[in-house]
Design a protein around this motif. Structure first.
Motif, PDB file in Angstrom:
ATOM      1  N   ASP A 173       0.828  -1.204   0.000  1.00  0.00           N
ATOM      2  CA  ASP A 173       0.000   0.000   0.000  1.00  0.00           C
ATOM      3  C   ASP A 173       0.867   1.260   0.000  1.00  0.00           C
ATOM      4  N   VAL A 174       1.899   1.268   0.839  1.00  0.00           N
ATOM      5  CA  VAL A 174       2.780   2.440   0.925  1.00  0.00           C
ATOM      6  C   VAL A 174       3.568   2.598  -0.372  1.00  0.00           C
ATOM      7  N   GLU A 175       4.002   1.487  -0.960  1.00  0.00           N
ATOM      8  CA  GLU A 175       4.722   1.561  -2.236  1.00  0.00           C
ATOM      9  C   GLU A 175       3.894   2.250  -3.319  1.00  0.00           C
ATOM     10  N   ARG A 176       2.574   2.131  -3.250  1.00  0.00           N
ATOM     11  CA  ARG A 176       1.709   2.776  -4.255  1.00  0.00           C
ATOM     12  C   ARG A 176       1.870   4.292  -4.275  1.00  0.00           C
ATOM     13  N   PHE A 177       2.253   4.897  -3.143  1.00  0.00           N
ATOM     14  CA  PHE A 177       2.473   6.344  -3.125  1.00  0.00           C
ATOM     15  C   PHE A 177       3.651   6.732  -4.015  1.00  0.00           C
ATOM     16  N   TYR A 178       4.484   5.753  -4.350  1.00  0.00           N
ATOM     17  CA  TYR A 178       5.698   5.995  -5.136  1.00  0.00           C
ATOM     18  C   TYR A 178       5.581   5.503  -6.569  1.00  0.00           C
ATOM     19  N   ASP A 179       4.384   5.273  -7.065  1.00  0.00           N
ATOM     20  CA  ASP A 179       4.217   4.846  -8.450  1.00  0.00           C
ATOM     21  C   ASP A 179       4.923   5.825  -9.383  1.00  0.00           C
ATOM     22  N   GLY A 180       5.773   5.300 -10.253  1.00  0.00           N
ATOM     23  CA  GLY A 180       6.504   6.135 -11.193  1.00  0.00           C
ATOM     24  C   GLY A 180       7.743   6.778 -10.604  1.00  0.00           C
ATOM     25  N   MET A 181       8.054   6.485  -9.344  1.00  0.00           N
ATOM     26  CA  MET A 181       9.216   7.072  -8.686  1.00  0.00           C
ATOM     27  C   MET A 181      10.231   5.967  -8.363  1.00  0.00           C
ATOM     28  N   THR A 182      11.424   6.375  -8.020  1.00  0.00           N
ATOM     29  CA  THR A 182      12.465   5.455  -7.581  1.00  0.00           C
ATOM     30  C   THR A 182      12.560   5.541  -6.063  1.00  0.00           C
ATOM     31  N   LEU A 183      12.431   4.404  -5.404  1.00  0.00           N
ATOM     32  CA  LEU A 183      12.568   4.377  -3.948  1.00  0.00           C
ATOM     33  C   LEU A 183      14.046   4.430  -3.567  1.00  0.00           C
ATOM     34  N   VAL A 184      14.342   5.200  -2.539  1.00  0.00           N
ATOM     35  CA  VAL A 184      15.684   5.256  -1.976  1.00  0.00           C
ATOM     36  C   VAL A 184      15.843   4.041  -1.065  1.00  0.00           C
ATOM     37  N   ARG A 241      17.465  -0.369  18.579  1.00  0.00           N
ATOM     38  CA  ARG A 241      16.314   0.390  18.098  1.00  0.00           C
ATOM     39  C   ARG A 241      15.049  -0.390  18.407  1.00  0.00           C
ATOM     40  N   PRO A 242      13.920   0.282  18.397  1.00  0.00           N
ATOM     41  CA  PRO A 242      12.667  -0.410  18.705  1.00  0.00           C
ATOM     42  C   PRO A 242      12.352  -1.483  17.669  1.00  0.00           C
ATOM     43  N   GLU A 243      11.628  -2.478  18.104  1.00  0.00           N
ATOM     44  CA  GLU A 243      11.141  -3.511  17.201  1.00  0.00           C
ATOM     45  C   GLU A 243      10.033  -2.913  16.331  1.00  0.00           C
ATOM     46  N   PRO A 244       9.833  -3.459  15.120  1.00  0.00           N
ATOM     47  CA  PRO A 244       8.779  -2.935  14.247  1.00  0.00           C
ATOM     48  C   PRO A 244       7.404  -2.861  14.908  1.00  0.00           C
ATOM     49  N   ALA A 245       7.069  -3.819  15.751  1.00  0.00           N
ATOM     50  CA  ALA A 245       5.762  -3.795  16.415  1.00  0.00           C
ATOM     51  C   ALA A 245       5.641  -2.613  17.371  1.00  0.00           C
ATOM     52  N   GLN A 246       6.767  -2.122  17.866  1.00  0.00           N
ATOM     53  CA  GLN A 246       6.732  -0.993  18.791  1.00  0.00           C
ATOM     54  C   GLN A 246       6.502   0.332  18.063  1.00  0.00           C
ATOM     55  N   VAL A 247       6.928   0.426  16.817  1.00  0.00           N
ATOM     56  CA  VAL A 247       6.736   1.675  16.083  1.00  0.00           C
ATOM     57  C   VAL A 247       5.509   1.635  15.184  1.00  0.00           C
ATOM     58  N   SER A 248       5.155   0.447  14.717  1.00  0.00           N
ATOM     59  CA  SER A 248       3.930   0.235  13.921  1.00  0.00           C
ATOM     60  C   SER A 248       3.738   1.271  12.827  1.00  0.00           C
ATOM     61  N   SER A 249       4.819   1.588  12.142  1.00  0.00           N
ATOM     62  CA  SER A 249       4.743   2.587  11.083  1.00  0.00           C
ATOM     63  C   SER A 249       5.786   2.280  10.024  1.00  0.00           C
ATOM     64  N   TYR A 250       5.368   2.391   8.765  1.00  0.00           N
ATOM     65  CA  TYR A 250       6.300   2.269   7.654  1.00  0.00           C
ATOM     66  C   TYR A 250       6.773   3.648   7.239  1.00  0.00           C
ATOM     67  N   GLY A 251       7.962   3.707   6.680  1.00  0.00           N
ATOM     68  CA  GLY A 251       8.489   4.937   6.138  1.00  0.00           C
ATOM     69  C   GLY A 251       9.250   4.660   4.863  1.00  0.00           C
ATOM     70  N   ALA A 252       9.338   5.656   4.003  1.00  0.00           N
ATOM     71  CA  ALA A 252      10.095   5.529   2.762  1.00  0.00           C
ATOM     72  C   ALA A 252      10.394   6.900   2.194  1.00  0.00           C
ATOM     73  N   MET A 253      11.368   6.912   1.284  1.00  0.00           N
ATOM     74  CA  MET A 253      11.709   8.116   0.537  1.00  0.00           C
ATOM     75  C   MET A 253      11.908   7.710  -0.908  1.00  0.00           C
ATOM     76  N   GLY A 254      11.463   8.572  -1.812  1.00  0.00           N
ATOM     77  CA  GLY A 254      11.638   8.304  -3.228  1.00  0.00           C
ATOM     78  C   GLY A 254      11.801   9.601  -3.997  1.00  0.00           C
ATOM     79  N   PHE A 255      12.192   9.468  -5.253  1.00  0.00           N
ATOM     80  CA  PHE A 255      12.375  10.634  -6.123  1.00  0.00           C
ATOM     81  C   PHE A 255      11.982  10.254  -7.547  1.00  0.00           C
ATOM     82  N   GLU A 256      11.764  11.307  -8.342  1.00  0.00           N
ATOM     83  CA  GLU A 256      11.419  11.082  -9.755  1.00  0.00           C
ATOM     84  C   GLU A 256      12.661  11.078 -10.587  1.00  0.00           C
TER      85      GLU A 256
END
Length: 156
Positions: free
Chosen positions: A113-124, A141-156
Motif C-alpha cells: 500500500d505504501v509503495e503505491r504512493f511511489y508509483d513512477g518514482m524510484t525508492l531510496v 532500536r525499537p522492534e517494528p511492532a513498537q513503532v507500527s509505522s512504515y516509512g520511505a523516501m523516493g524521487f522522480e
C-alpha cells in the motif's frame, strides 16, 4: 493554533518558513497557497514530507491521487517522504482491537500500500520499511511492532 504557529515561525537569510492552514483533501489549494509560493521555489528540487498524515486519509479520500497531484507539481530531482501506520507487526488480537477502536479514523497500510504512493518514482534504499529500520544509526532500536509505522523516501 495557526496564529500561535505563525508567531513562532521566523525566517532567516538561510531559509524561509511558513505554516499553511490547508486541507490535504484539496491539493490544488495547497499548491496555490501564497505562503507556499513565497517560501518555495518550485523551479528547484524540494522535499515533500508527509509524516504521520496519510494514515488519517481513508482510501475513499483519494490519498494516492492527492499525493500524485502534489508530486506532479514538483520539479525533477524532488523527493517524497511518507510514513503510514501499520498493523502488520501487531499480534492478531492487538490488530483486531485497534481496528475496532480506530478503524473508522485510521487507514493502516501494508508495504505494498505504501509503495503505491511511489508509483513512477524510484525508492531510496532501503525502500518501504518500518521507520525504525530506515537507515538506523543506533545499534539498538525499537522492534517494528513498537513503532507500527512504515516509512520511505523516493524521487522522480
Amino acid at each position: 493554533m495557526l496564529v500561535h504557529a505563525r508567531a513562532l515561525l521566523s525566517s532567516s537569510p538561510e531559509g524561509a518558513t511558513a505554516y499553511l492552514d490547508a486541507d490535504f483533501h484539496e491539493p490544488e489549494a495547497i499548491l496555490r497557497d501564497p505562503d507556499l509560493q513565497r517560501v518555495l521555489d518550485l523551479s528547484q528540487p524540494v522535499g515533500l514530507m508527509l509524516i504521520a498524515i496519510l494514515h488519517f486519509m481513508k482510501d475513499a479520500d483519494h490519498p494516492y491521487e492527492n499525493v500524485a497531484r502534489l508530486v506532479d507539481a514538483l520539479p525533477a530531482g524532488s523527493h517524497l517522504t511518507v510514513t503510514n501506520a501499520t498493523l502488520d507487526f501487531a499480534p492478531p488480537q492487538d490488530a483486531a482491537d485497534a481496528r475496532a477502536m480506530l478503524g473508522h479514523e485510521m487507514e493502516w497500510r501494508t508495504t505494498a500500500d505504501v509503495e503505491r504512493f511511489y508509483d513512477g518514482m524510484t525508492l531510496v534504499e532501503p525502500g518501504v520499511v518500518p521507520v525504525s529500520e530506515w537507515r538506523p544509526e543506533e545499534t539498538e532500536r525499537p522492534e517494528p511492532a513498537q513503532v507500527s509505522s512504515y516509512g520511505a523516501m523516493g524521487f522522480e
